[in-house]
Structure formats: C-alpha cells, structure tokens
Design a protein around this motif. Sequence first.
Motif, PDB file in Angstrom:
ATOM      1  N   UNK A   1       0.818  -1.208   0.000  1.00 19.65           N
ATOM      2  CA  UNK A   1       0.000   0.000   0.000  1.00 19.65           C
ATOM      3  C   UNK A   1       0.856   1.264   0.000  1.00 19.65           C
ATOM      4  N   UNK A   2       1.925   1.288   0.796  1.00 18.70           N
ATOM      5  CA  UNK A   2       2.735   2.516   0.878  1.00 18.70           C
ATOM      6  C   UNK A   2       3.500   2.792  -0.414  1.00 18.70           C
ATOM      7  N   UNK A   3       3.685   1.762  -1.226  1.00 17.19           N
ATOM      8  CA  UNK A   3       4.293   1.977  -2.544  1.00 17.19           C
ATOM      9  C   UNK A   3       3.315   2.749  -3.428  1.00 17.19           C
ATOM     10  N   UNK A   4       2.032   2.381  -3.340  1.00 15.48           N
ATOM     11  CA  UNK A   4       0.994   3.023  -4.139  1.00 15.48           C
ATOM     12  C   UNK A   4       0.581   4.369  -3.546  1.00 15.48           C
ATOM     13  N   UNK A   5       0.524   4.415  -2.199  1.00 20.33           N
ATOM     14  CA  UNK A   5       0.037   5.607  -1.499  1.00 20.33           C
ATOM     15  C   UNK A   5       0.970   5.910  -0.332  1.00 20.33           C
ATOM     16  N   UNK A   6       2.100   6.553  -0.599  1.00 18.38           N
ATOM     17  CA  UNK A   6       3.138   6.782   0.420  1.00 18.38           C
ATOM     18  C   UNK A   6       2.688   7.620   1.613  1.00 18.38           C
ATOM     19  N   UNK A   7       1.631   8.383   1.458  1.00 16.71           N
ATOM     20  CA  UNK A   7       1.178   9.243   2.545  1.00 16.71           C
ATOM     21  C   UNK A   7       0.081   8.651   3.407  1.00 16.71           C
ATOM     22  N   UNK A   8      -0.148   7.350   3.292  1.00 10.92           N
ATOM     23  CA  UNK A   8      -1.219   6.704   4.048  1.00 10.92           C
ATOM     24  C   UNK A   8      -0.776   6.452   5.490  1.00 10.92           C
ATOM     25  N   UNK A   9      -1.236   7.288   6.416  1.00 13.35           N
ATOM     26  CA  UNK A   9      -0.823   7.215   7.819  1.00 13.35           C
ATOM     27  C   UNK A   9      -1.150   5.859   8.439  1.00 13.35           C
ATOM     28  N   UNK A  10      -2.359   5.369   8.199  1.00 16.60           N
ATOM     29  CA  UNK A  10      -2.791   4.119   8.832  1.00 16.60           C
ATOM     30  C   UNK A  10      -1.920   2.934   8.429  1.00 16.60           C
ATOM     31  N   UNK A  11      -1.350   2.976   7.219  1.00 13.36           N
ATOM     32  CA  UNK A  11      -0.496   1.868   6.767  1.00 13.36           C
ATOM     33  C   UNK A  11       0.749   1.764   7.639  1.00 13.36           C
ATOM     34  N   UNK A  12       1.379   2.904   7.913  1.00 14.31           N
ATOM     35  CA  UNK A  12       2.573   2.894   8.768  1.00 14.31           C
ATOM     36  C   UNK A  12       2.208   2.554  10.208  1.00 14.31           C
ATOM     37  N   UNK A  13       1.084   3.086  10.678  1.00 12.51           N
ATOM     38  CA  UNK A  13       0.665   2.850  12.058  1.00 12.51           C
ATOM     39  C   UNK A  13       0.414   1.359  12.314  1.00 12.51           C
ATOM     40  N   UNK A  14      -0.420   0.742  11.484  1.00 17.77           N
ATOM     41  CA  UNK A  14      -0.750  -0.665  11.706  1.00 17.77           C
ATOM     42  C   UNK A  14       0.389  -1.606  11.335  1.00 17.77           C
ATOM     43  N   UNK A  15       1.210  -1.207  10.372  1.00 18.39           N
ATOM     44  CA  UNK A  15       2.389  -2.027  10.078  1.00 18.39           C
ATOM     45  C   UNK A  15       3.338  -1.991  11.269  1.00 18.39           C
ATOM     46  N   UNK A  16       3.451  -0.817  11.903  1.00 23.42           N
ATOM     47  CA  UNK A  16       4.271  -0.711  13.107  1.00 23.42           C
ATOM     48  C   UNK A  16       3.751  -1.585  14.229  1.00 23.42           C
ATOM     49  N   UNK A  17       2.441  -1.585  14.421  1.00 22.64           N
ATOM     50  CA  UNK A  17       1.834  -2.416  15.463  1.00 22.64           C
ATOM     51  C   UNK A  17       2.035  -3.909  15.160  1.00 22.64           C
ATOM     52  N   UNK A  18       1.892  -4.275  13.898  1.00 20.77           N
ATOM     53  CA  UNK A  18       2.072  -5.675  13.509  1.00 20.77           C
ATOM     54  C   UNK A  18       3.512  -6.118  13.748  1.00 20.77           C
TER      55      UNK A  18
ATOM     56  N   UNK B   1       9.483  -1.254  13.542  1.00 18.52           N
ATOM     57  CA  UNK B   1       8.257  -0.802  14.191  1.00 18.52           C
ATOM     58  C   UNK B   1       8.389   0.660  14.621  1.00 18.52           C
ATOM     59  N   UNK B   2       9.502   0.987  15.258  1.00 17.18           N
ATOM     60  CA  UNK B   2       9.745   2.362  15.701  1.00 17.18           C
ATOM     61  C   UNK B   2       9.761   3.315  14.500  1.00 17.18           C
ATOM     62  N   UNK B   3      10.402   2.891  13.410  1.00 17.36           N
ATOM     63  CA  UNK B   3      10.453   3.730  12.203  1.00 17.36           C
ATOM     64  C   UNK B   3       9.053   3.964  11.632  1.00 17.36           C
ATOM     65  N   UNK B   4       8.219   2.924  11.671  1.00 18.33           N
ATOM     66  CA  UNK B   4       6.852   3.062  11.157  1.00 18.33           C
ATOM     67  C   UNK B   4       6.039   4.045  11.988  1.00 18.33           C
ATOM     68  N   UNK B   5       6.122   3.929  13.313  1.00 18.32           N
ATOM     69  CA  UNK B   5       5.384   4.864  14.165  1.00 18.32           C
ATOM     70  C   UNK B   5       5.889   6.295  13.967  1.00 18.32           C
ATOM     71  N   UNK B   6       7.195   6.444  13.818  1.00 18.46           N
ATOM     72  CA  UNK B   6       7.782   7.768  13.594  1.00 18.46           C
ATOM     73  C   UNK B   6       7.285   8.356  12.274  1.00 18.46           C
ATOM     74  N   UNK B   7       7.217   7.525  11.249  1.00 25.11           N
ATOM     75  CA  UNK B   7       6.735   7.973   9.939  1.00 25.11           C
ATOM     76  C   UNK B   7       5.260   8.370  10.011  1.00 25.11           C
ATOM     77  N   UNK B   8       4.466   7.583  10.731  1.00 23.07           N
ATOM     78  CA  UNK B   8       3.040   7.893  10.878  1.00 23.07           C
ATOM     79  C   UNK B   8       2.855   9.235  11.580  1.00 23.07           C
ATOM     80  N   UNK B   9       3.643   9.483  12.623  1.00 24.74           N
ATOM     81  CA  UNK B   9       3.573  10.745  13.362  1.00 24.74           C
ATOM     82  C   UNK B   9       3.988  11.911  12.461  1.00 24.74           C
ATOM     83  N   UNK B  10       5.040  11.667  11.684  1.00 22.08           N
ATOM     84  CA  UNK B  10       5.562  12.704  10.779  1.00 22.08           C
ATOM     85  C   UNK B  10       4.543  13.076   9.711  1.00 22.08           C
ATOM     86  N   UNK B  11       3.914  12.070   9.103  1.00 25.52           N
ATOM     87  CA  UNK B  11       2.960  12.326   8.022  1.00 25.52           C
ATOM     88  C   UNK B  11       1.692  12.984   8.546  1.00 25.52           C
ATOM     89  N   UNK B  12       1.240  12.550   9.722  1.00 23.78           N
ATOM     90  CA  UNK B  12      -0.006  13.089  10.274  1.00 23.78           C
ATOM     91  C   UNK B  12       0.101  14.575  10.579  1.00 23.78           C
TER      92      UNK B  12
END
Length: 206
Positions: free
Chosen positions: A81-98, A121-132
């Motif tokens: 999903x992030x390849x198609x839609x790099x700004x999708x916050x939920x993708x990074x958030x839930x990938x981080x949780x997974x 996981x930490x990188x994903x949460x950081x990216x989600x925070x950054x994009x949001x």
Amino acid sequence: MNYFKQAVLGLILFSSTSSFAQSNYDKSMQAMMKGDYKTAVVQLEKADTKDPDNANVLKMLGYSYFQNGEYEKSISTYSRLVVIKPGEVSAYYYRGKARLNIANDPKESLNSMRENFYTASIKDFTKAIEISGEEDSQMLQNRALAYKDYAIFRSFKVKKKEEKAACVALFNNSIADFQKVLTMQPLRKDIIDWVAYDKAQILSLK
C-alpha cells in the motif's frame, strides 16, 4: 484509535474500487461492519486478485489481516500500500503495530530478526507521526511502548558500557513519548506507571 476507525468506516460509504472487484469489496465491508474479519479477508483477497493496485482494497485487507492476528500478511499488504500511497498514515501505524506484535511474540524468542522488527516498528510509528503532522496520543503511546520493549530486549544481552548507554537512550525515548501523552491526558495512570517502570529500568542499568 478514532482516526483510523473513521477512515475504515469512511471507505464503506465511498469507494473508487473498480467495478469488477466491487462485489467482493462490498461483501467485505458488510463483514467488517459485523466484526467478521475472516470473511472480510476472503472477499478482499478476491478483490485484490482482480484489482491488485487498488489502495482501498489493500488498506482494508491489511487491516483485516491485522485484526485476525495474521501479522506477517498484514505487514506485506501495508508494504504494498505505501508503494501506491506513500502518505497513508494508517499503513505505517498498523504495520508498526504488527511488527511490534511479532517482535514481542514469545514464539519469536530465538528469531534473529527480532531486533529488525523492533527497529522497523519504531520507524513506522515515527513515519506515521511525521505524516499526520500532529501529535496523536495513540501513536505516541505505541512508539513509547516500542522503545520500551526494544530496550528491554537489548538489556538482556547488555555487557559493555556502550550497550548500557544505548539501552538507557531507548528508555529515555520511551519516557519522552509517554510524557507527551501525559501532557494531553494527565490522568492516565497506566502511562504514569510505564514512566516509573522505564525509570526503574534505567537505574538498574547504572
């Protein structure tokens, strides 16, 4: 997390899914509304086969895999999903949780990839925070937990002074995020307890 629940429900009301995959998509939405994520996965996998680059399908499929505890499939789907839609916050958030759930799974205790799951996981949460673009208590809390869990993991094999310092830095990162949560929600006893736990772990390393 309200933002992500609203996003999920929003896709039920509006979708740009291709017509030939629409039937499977609609059935998956009905299943998700009932909390039946196993049926949702079946229908979304069919929709994904028919329309493999559809961001809406991938978003719902990744979420359904996550809800079913199929974390590796969830990670793989959100990565697409992030390849198609790099700004999708939920993708990074839930990938981080997974990724964090896999790293903390007792069955993974001998897996040499555990450290990679923690750092990713930490990188994903950081990216989600950054994009949001705004500080969200749930995202900060999850990153704080990831820092804490990673620090605990590293502390088990700590020997050198430099390794202790690295663990302390991770615990301090955890405390910093927890403190931000407390700024927004000062009466959170669970967060207060986690801060105390982090501080106790730091003292044990000195």
